[in-house]
Scaffold this motif. Structure first.
Motif, mmCIF file in Angstrom:
data_model
loop_
_atom_site.group_PDB
_atom_site.id
_atom_site.type_symbol
_atom_site.label_atom_id
_atom_site.label_comp_id
_atom_site.label_asym_id
_atom_site.label_seq_id
_atom_site.Cartn_x
_atom_site.Cartn_y
_atom_site.Cartn_z
ATOM 1 N N LYS A 56 0.831 -1.211 0.000
ATOM 2 C CA LYS A 56 0.000 0.000 0.000
ATOM 3 C C LYS A 56 0.863 1.258 0.000
ATOM 4 O O LYS A 56 0.546 2.237 -0.675
ATOM 5 C CB LYS A 56 -0.918 0.014 1.223
ATOM 6 C CG LYS A 56 -2.083 -0.922 1.113
ATOM 7 C CD LYS A 56 -2.960 -0.791 2.341
ATOM 8 C CE LYS A 56 -4.176 -1.651 2.263
ATOM 9 N NZ LYS A 56 -5.061 -1.469 3.420
ATOM 10 N N ARG A 131 -10.274 -4.513 -3.328
ATOM 11 C CA ARG A 131 -8.844 -4.619 -3.041
ATOM 12 C C ARG A 131 -8.141 -4.933 -4.348
ATOM 13 O O ARG A 131 -8.233 -6.049 -4.855
ATOM 14 C CB ARG A 131 -8.588 -5.706 -2.009
ATOM 15 C CG ARG A 131 -9.177 -5.355 -0.670
ATOM 16 C CD ARG A 131 -8.702 -6.304 0.406
ATOM 17 N NE ARG A 131 -9.184 -5.841 1.674
ATOM 18 C CZ ARG A 131 -10.228 -6.368 2.314
ATOM 19 N NH1 ARG A 131 -10.857 -7.387 1.795
ATOM 20 N NH2 ARG A 131 -10.613 -5.878 3.463
ATOM 21 N N ARG A 142 -0.696 -2.355 -3.886
ATOM 22 C CA ARG A 142 -2.081 -2.634 -3.491
ATOM 23 C C ARG A 142 -2.785 -1.342 -3.146
ATOM 24 O O ARG A 142 -2.223 -0.467 -2.486
ATOM 25 C CB ARG A 142 -2.112 -3.574 -2.298
ATOM 26 C CG ARG A 142 -3.522 -3.825 -1.812
ATOM 27 C CD ARG A 142 -3.560 -4.888 -0.777
ATOM 28 N NE ARG A 142 -4.793 -4.790 -0.020
ATOM 29 C CZ ARG A 142 -5.198 -5.681 0.838
ATOM 30 N NH1 ARG A 142 -4.479 -6.745 1.058
ATOM 31 N NH2 ARG A 142 -6.312 -5.522 1.499
ATOM 32 N N MET A 143 -4.039 -1.251 -3.597
ATOM 33 C CA MET A 143 -4.899 -0.125 -3.246
ATOM 34 C C MET A 143 -6.256 -0.684 -2.855
ATOM 35 O O MET A 143 -6.726 -1.658 -3.435
ATOM 36 C CB MET A 143 -5.039 0.848 -4.417
ATOM 37 C CG MET A 143 -3.723 1.498 -4.790
ATOM 38 S SD MET A 143 -3.931 2.828 -5.974
ATOM 39 C CE MET A 143 -4.590 4.079 -4.886
#
Length: 150
Positions: A56, A131, A142-143
């Motif tokens: 992230k 996700r 990752r977001m």
């Protein structure tokens, strides 16, 4: 008619309290709330969560980030136009917040416009957590997005 005394009042109050408690038990059952865990392997995934935090953070540091939009066709994920999608794997998990049976988990290929669509036919009205994770040059990103599908 008998005289109404304080003893009668105590009995009536106690009876009213018992009726109130019983009505709370039967009118508002606990079964209305779904209390599923987000994942079945919660403890194993918790141990690997540092990788998620790092992914992230790397995604937040990107100049241009993937975005999502909604229309009648479904949820469209668009990666930046200058994004080279060779040597890239994209995965998404669409978690339904109230029913894990409606979760969607897939690996997808980006098209020529650097997009992919989650079709409206597989979506039910409600709240989801999207996700989005992808690997580019052996680096994970990752977001997470909160999605309300109407």
């Amino acid at each position: 008619m008998k005289n109404f005394s304080w003893g009668h009042g105590v009995v009536i109050a106690l009876f009213a309290f018992i009726v109130f408690i019983l009505s709370m038990m039967f009118l508002f059952p606990n079964g209305q709330k779904n209390s599923e865990m987000v994942t079945d392997n919660y403890y194993e995934e918790e141990l690997q969560y540092q990788d998620v935090i790092d992914s992230k953070k790397r995604a937040d540091e990107l100049q241009e980030k993937p975005v999502y939009s909604q229309d009648t066709n479904g949820i469209k994920i668009t990666f930046p136009q200058n994004y080279n999608n060779s040597d890239t794997t994209v995965k998404f998990v669409l978690n339904r917040t109230d029913d894990q049976n409606l979760d969607i988990k897939k690996s997808v290929e980006l098209d020529a416009n650097h997009t992919f669509i989650i079709p409206a036919q597989v979506l039910k009205m409600g709240n989801y957590t999207l996700r989005l994770s992808w690997t580019k040059d052996k680096t994970d990103y990752r977001m997470d997005y909160d999605v309300i599908w109407k």
